[in-house]
Write a protein that holds these residues in place. Structure first.
Motif, PDB file in Angstrom:
ATOM      1  N   LEU A  41       4.643   2.150   2.128  1.00  0.00           N
ATOM      2  CA  LEU A  41       5.008   2.778   0.862  1.00  0.00           C
ATOM      3  C   LEU A  41       6.387   3.415   1.022  1.00  0.00           C
ATOM      4  O   LEU A  41       6.575   4.349   1.802  1.00  0.00           O
ATOM      5  CB  LEU A  41       3.954   3.831   0.494  1.00  0.00           C
ATOM      6  CG  LEU A  41       4.163   4.604  -0.806  1.00  0.00           C
ATOM      7  CD1 LEU A  41       4.394   3.683  -1.994  1.00  0.00           C
ATOM      8  CD2 LEU A  41       2.954   5.506  -1.077  1.00  0.00           C
ATOM      9  N   PHE A  42       7.345   2.859   0.292  1.00  0.00           N
ATOM     10  CA  PHE A  42       8.728   3.339   0.353  1.00  0.00           C
ATOM     11  C   PHE A  42       8.999   4.303  -0.801  1.00  0.00           C
ATOM     12  O   PHE A  42       8.521   4.096  -1.913  1.00  0.00           O
ATOM     13  CB  PHE A  42       9.709   2.164   0.238  1.00  0.00           C
ATOM     14  CG  PHE A  42       9.966   1.485   1.556  1.00  0.00           C
ATOM     15  CD1 PHE A  42       9.062   0.574   2.069  1.00  0.00           C
ATOM     16  CD2 PHE A  42      11.115   1.769   2.291  1.00  0.00           C
ATOM     17  CE1 PHE A  42       9.285  -0.052   3.287  1.00  0.00           C
ATOM     18  CE2 PHE A  42      11.352   1.152   3.503  1.00  0.00           C
ATOM     19  CZ  PHE A  42      10.440   0.238   4.009  1.00  0.00           C
ATOM     20  N   ALA A  43       9.777   5.321  -0.513  1.00  0.00           N
ATOM     21  CA  ALA A  43      10.137   6.286  -1.562  1.00  0.00           C
ATOM     22  C   ALA A  43      11.564   6.773  -1.321  1.00  0.00           C
ATOM     23  O   ALA A  43      12.119   6.615  -0.226  1.00  0.00           O
ATOM     24  CB  ALA A  43       9.168   7.455  -1.541  1.00  0.00           C
ATOM     25  N   HIS A  44      12.114   7.377  -2.366  1.00  0.00           N
ATOM     26  CA  HIS A  44      13.444   7.972  -2.245  1.00  0.00           C
ATOM     27  C   HIS A  44      13.319   9.452  -1.876  1.00  0.00           C
ATOM     28  O   HIS A  44      12.216   9.989  -1.758  1.00  0.00           O
ATOM     29  CB  HIS A  44      14.215   7.812  -3.557  1.00  0.00           C
ATOM     30  CG  HIS A  44      14.710   6.408  -3.768  1.00  0.00           C
ATOM     31  ND1 HIS A  44      15.474   5.739  -2.841  1.00  0.00           N
ATOM     32  CD2 HIS A  44      14.527   5.533  -4.803  1.00  0.00           C
ATOM     33  CE1 HIS A  44      15.763   4.528  -3.285  1.00  0.00           C
ATOM     34  NE2 HIS A  44      15.185   4.370  -4.480  1.00  0.00           N
ATOM     35  N   SER A  67       1.022   1.593   6.870  1.00  0.00           N
ATOM     36  CA  SER A  67      -0.399   1.274   7.062  1.00  0.00           C
ATOM     37  C   SER A  67      -0.716   0.766   8.468  1.00  0.00           C
ATOM     38  O   SER A  67      -1.875   0.577   8.814  1.00  0.00           O
ATOM     39  CB  SER A  67      -0.864   0.261   6.012  1.00  0.00           C
ATOM     40  OG  SER A  67      -0.175  -0.956   6.179  1.00  0.00           O
ATOM     41  N   SER A  68       0.313   0.543   9.279  1.00  0.00           N
ATOM     42  CA  SER A  68       0.053   0.223  10.692  1.00  0.00           C
ATOM     43  C   SER A  68      -0.267   1.482  11.482  1.00  0.00           C
ATOM     44  O   SER A  68      -0.949   1.432  12.498  1.00  0.00           O
ATOM     45  CB  SER A  68       1.284  -0.399  11.349  1.00  0.00           C
ATOM     46  OG  SER A  68       1.555  -1.639  10.828  1.00  0.00           O
ATOM     47  N   LEU A  69       0.256   2.622  10.985  1.00  0.00           N
ATOM     48  CA  LEU A  69       0.204   3.840  11.784  1.00  0.00           C
ATOM     49  C   LEU A  69      -0.591   4.968  11.142  1.00  0.00           C
ATOM     50  O   LEU A  69      -1.184   5.799  11.841  1.00  0.00           O
ATOM     51  CB  LEU A  69       1.639   4.355  12.037  1.00  0.00           C
ATOM     52  CG  LEU A  69       2.616   3.366  12.665  1.00  0.00           C
ATOM     53  CD1 LEU A  69       4.037   3.934  12.625  1.00  0.00           C
ATOM     54  CD2 LEU A  69       2.218   3.082  14.107  1.00  0.00           C
ATOM     55  N   ASP A  70      -0.568   5.048   9.826  1.00  0.00           N
ATOM     56  CA  ASP A  70      -1.085   6.240   9.152  1.00  0.00           C
ATOM     57  C   ASP A  70      -2.534   6.079   8.709  1.00  0.00           C
ATOM     58  O   ASP A  70      -2.885   5.128   8.008  1.00  0.00           O
ATOM     59  CB  ASP A  70      -0.215   6.556   7.922  1.00  0.00           C
ATOM     60  CG  ASP A  70       1.222   6.863   8.311  1.00  0.00           C
ATOM     61  OD1 ASP A  70       1.419   7.460   9.388  1.00  0.00           O
ATOM     62  OD2 ASP A  70       2.141   6.492   7.560  1.00  0.00           O
ATOM     63  N   HIS A 112      -8.280   0.402   8.486  1.00  0.00           N
ATOM     64  CA  HIS A 112      -8.952  -0.629   7.691  1.00  0.00           C
ATOM     65  C   HIS A 112      -8.132  -1.903   7.638  1.00  0.00           C
ATOM     66  O   HIS A 112      -6.905  -1.857   7.629  1.00  0.00           O
ATOM     67  CB  HIS A 112      -9.217  -0.104   6.278  1.00  0.00           C
ATOM     68  CG  HIS A 112     -10.115   1.084   6.265  1.00  0.00           C
ATOM     69  ND1 HIS A 112     -11.461   0.989   6.538  1.00  0.00           N
ATOM     70  CD2 HIS A 112      -9.865   2.403   6.067  1.00  0.00           C
ATOM     71  CE1 HIS A 112     -12.002   2.198   6.491  1.00  0.00           C
ATOM     72  NE2 HIS A 112     -11.051   3.072   6.215  1.00  0.00           N
ATOM     73  N   PHE A 113      -8.856  -3.000   7.564  1.00  0.00           N
ATOM     74  CA  PHE A 113      -8.163  -4.285   7.488  1.00  0.00           C
ATOM     75  C   PHE A 113      -7.365  -4.374   6.204  1.00  0.00           C
ATOM     76  O   PHE A 113      -7.803  -3.922   5.149  1.00  0.00           O
ATOM     77  CB  PHE A 113      -9.167  -5.442   7.529  1.00  0.00           C
ATOM     78  CG  PHE A 113      -9.778  -5.658   8.875  1.00  0.00           C
ATOM     79  CD1 PHE A 113      -9.011  -6.133   9.925  1.00  0.00           C
ATOM     80  CD2 PHE A 113     -11.114  -5.372   9.105  1.00  0.00           C
ATOM     81  CE1 PHE A 113      -9.571  -6.321  11.179  1.00  0.00           C
ATOM     82  CE2 PHE A 113     -11.685  -5.566  10.349  1.00  0.00           C
ATOM     83  CZ  PHE A 113     -10.911  -6.043  11.393  1.00  0.00           C
ATOM     84  N   CYS A 114      -6.206  -4.971   6.351  1.00  0.00           N
ATOM     85  CA  CYS A 114      -5.406  -5.296   5.186  1.00  0.00           C
ATOM     86  C   CYS A 114      -5.774  -6.707   4.744  1.00  0.00           C
ATOM     87  O   CYS A 114      -6.198  -6.940   3.618  1.00  0.00           O
ATOM     88  CB  CYS A 114      -3.943  -5.196   5.591  1.00  0.00           C
ATOM     89  SG  CYS A 114      -2.820  -5.968   4.485  1.00  0.00           S
ATOM     90  N   CYS A 115      -5.638  -7.670   5.654  1.00  0.00           N
ATOM     91  CA  CYS A 115      -5.927  -9.067   5.312  1.00  0.00           C
ATOM     92  C   CYS A 115      -7.254  -9.501   5.909  1.00  0.00           C
ATOM     93  O   CYS A 115      -7.545  -9.251   7.082  1.00  0.00           O
ATOM     94  CB  CYS A 115      -4.824  -9.978   5.827  1.00  0.00           C
ATOM     95  SG  CYS A 115      -3.317  -9.829   4.843  1.00  0.00           S
ATOM     96  N   MET A 116      -8.034 -10.162   5.071  1.00  0.00           N
ATOM     97  CA  MET A 116      -9.359 -10.617   5.495  1.00  0.00           C
ATOM     98  C   MET A 116      -9.461 -12.113   5.227  1.00  0.00           C
ATOM     99  O   MET A 116      -8.912 -12.612   4.238  1.00  0.00           O
ATOM    100  CB  MET A 116     -10.442  -9.856   4.735  1.00  0.00           C
ATOM    101  CG  MET A 116     -10.237  -8.341   4.813  1.00  0.00           C
ATOM    102  SD  MET A 116     -11.565  -7.378   4.082  1.00  0.00           S
ATOM    103  CE  MET A 116     -12.761  -7.347   5.411  1.00  0.00           C
TER     104      MET A 116
END
Lengths: 334, 197
Positions: free
Chosen positions: A120-123, A209-212, A218-222
């Protein structure tokens, strides 16, 4: 849930497969039985996090598939393509699968493959998901994976995703470009977008989502299949899963080779971004994490946000089949 | 290749120092290993130039791996790990348990090259065979064991790491994917098959 009737049908199929009981194997889907079909159709899109799927072709051929086809379908259309049987099996983001299953798509989830697809990218001025309240968040379409992931994330921190977020729908211009032009405050990037933004030094990551946690848990891709395909082709399904798991290991052990093969195979336009992604996404969690936890987690979030009506238990009962994974957990150690 | 043993020692040490979380395997710890299928047969050429078949190992537990001698990435982790397990197996190694390392680079890995590689990694050739063959024979055996191997433009070989455990009756019982598995778990699995009736 796989009904008793379907289980009977499955056993009937298997009893006709040669060699199942030759060695008294307790396995339901004996490895030596050839796949029921020599043709397998997987998906292809701009999403590069499904790298194991893209480099599994030779492993699939070794499993007995002589006709391996990659069907071009964007992630937004993948669940439907699976449901219609245009794609047999594919790695797909968990929330869109859950939403599709709730809507009645005939899908079967057979395993989680990896975590950590999205960032998630933000300014400036936005430090957490809660800070998205009242901010412009870009998505390319309603009901697409980034929208569903973001909805789940907002619901998890107590925001009302519908009221609290100023969604900016942009079907033609990618949210990443809107973000780069400061026309939106935040967006959810999937590979290769995070790698591209980092290279351009634009924005900062508020959730990786790799770290936090809890996203990294939880799995992202199934691996998800067309329900009829899985039901009629249990040996083939297990063989596909085995090939994908081995390919996932290849992503860990030889990321440079995988990046090169993806470039050569036309699955990515950027070797560098692909290699970065392969070094960042954990492809070694298929055994460690429980895919049922993932379905429960995202089903609850999506239900809280009003995006699905089904309970997690119903989603699991209707559309999860872990027997292939459970057998492979015993047969393949890592 | 000469630098490989030194590099391997460093990599193996690093690997063994990493805490191994074997919790995911605990569920199955008490269960016997599954009986997957009859292990694929092969007939290949050993480091001494003789023909070796899988059937020659009947009565022994066999660990079959796939390597190539010029590999500089992960093979230099796998082979010393196997050498470490070899030492841990004591007198069972050679008499009751054997290792087979099959090259995925048959054009360059001649019997002589494999012999030198074996010596570099302190392989006890009384129980460890290093095998090569024609490209077709190697392609066939890799395919049947479910190993992917593909030569790249610079001569390297991209390949999956798969260690297959075969019981004394020639049945494939379990496969280890990758090189980051717990060598002690491998040792336990090998020994567990000696205890079976």
């Amino acid at each position: 849930m796989q009904s008793r009737q379907s289980r009977r049908r499955l056993l009937a199929t298997l009893s006709s497969a040669a060699g199942v009981s030759l060695i008294g194997s307790p396995n339901v889907f004996a490895q030596q039985a050839p796949p029921e079909t020599s043709r397998i159709r997987l998906s292809k899109s701009a999403a590069i996090c499904v790298a194991p799927q893209y480099v599994a072709e030779d492993l699939l051929r070794a499993e007995g598939f002589t006709d391996v086809e990659y069907v071009l379908r964007p992630p937004a259309a993948l669940a439907e393509a699976l449901g219609r049987g245009e794609v047999d099996l594919a790695m797909h983001f968990s929330p869109p699968c859950i939403v599709a299953i709730d809507a009645g798509q005939p899908l079967t989830i057979v395993a989680g493959v990896h975590v950590g697809c999205f960032e998630l990218f933000a300014h400036e001025g936005i430090r957490s998901i809660r800070d998205l309240k009242g901010r412009k968040v870009g998505v390319q379409g309603w009901g697409q994976a980034p929208h569903e992931f973001l909805t789940s994330m907002a619901a998890y921190v107590g925001l009302d995703p519908t009221k609290d977020i100023d969604w900016v729908l942009s079907p033609t211009v990618s949210p990443m470009e809107l973000f780069a032009e400061h026309k939106i405050d935040a967006f959810l990037g999937t590979p290769p977008e995070p790698q591209a933004l980092r290279a351009r030094k634009i924005g900062h990551v508020i959730v990786n989502s790799s770290l936090d946690r809890p996203w990294s848990q939880h799995f992202c891709c199934m691996l998800t299949g067309n329900r009829d395909f899985v039901r009629k082709n249990p040996v083939a399904t297990k063989r596909v899963l085995r090939a994908i798991i081995k390919a996932a290991d290849l992503c860990v052990s030889d990321p440079t080779g995988v990046a090169r093969r993806m470039l050569d195979g036309g699955f990515t336009a950027s070797y560098d971004y692909t290699l970065q992604m392969l070094n960042e996404v954990p492809y070694n969690k298929w055994r460690e994490y429980d895919p049922e936890d993932t379905i429960r987690f995202y089903s609850l979030r999506l239900r809280e946000a009003g995006m699905i009506k089904s309970t997690p238990n119903k989603i699991i009962a209707d559309a999860a089949d872990w027997r292939f994974l459970n057998e492979l957990k015993r047969e393949l150690k890592s | 290749m000469r630098a490989a043993p030194a590099l391997a020692l460093v990599m193996l040490a690093a690997l063994l120092l990493v805490p191994v979380d074997d919790a995911p395997h605990q569920t199955f710890k008490q269960q016997p290993l599954p009986k997957i299928a009859p292990a694929p047969e092969f007939s290949l050429t050993s480091q001494d130039g003789g023909q070796v078949t899988l059937a020659d190992f009947r009565g022994k537990v066999v660990a079959v791996t796939f390597i190539y001698t010029l590999c500089t990435t992960t093979c230099p982790v796998l082979t010393p790990m196997m050498s470490f397990v070899q030492d841990q197996l004591g007198s069972n190694f050679g008499t009751k348990i054997a290792f087979v390392s099959i090259t995925v680079d048959p054009e360059r890995d001649t019997p002589q090259v494999l012999k030198e590689y074996a010596q570099a990694f302190d392989a006890n050739l009384a129980g460890w065979a290093f095998l090569t063959g024609t490209p077709d024979a190697i392609r066939d055996v890799t395919r049947r064991y479910g190993v992917f191997a593909s030569k790249t433009a610079n001569g390297d070989v991209d390949h999956t790491f798969l260690t297959s455990i075969v019981d004394p009756r020639g049945i494939l019982r379990v496969q280890y994917v990758g090189v980051r598995f717990d060598p002690d778990e491998l040792r336990r699995d090998l020994l567990s098959l000696l205890q079976e009736p």
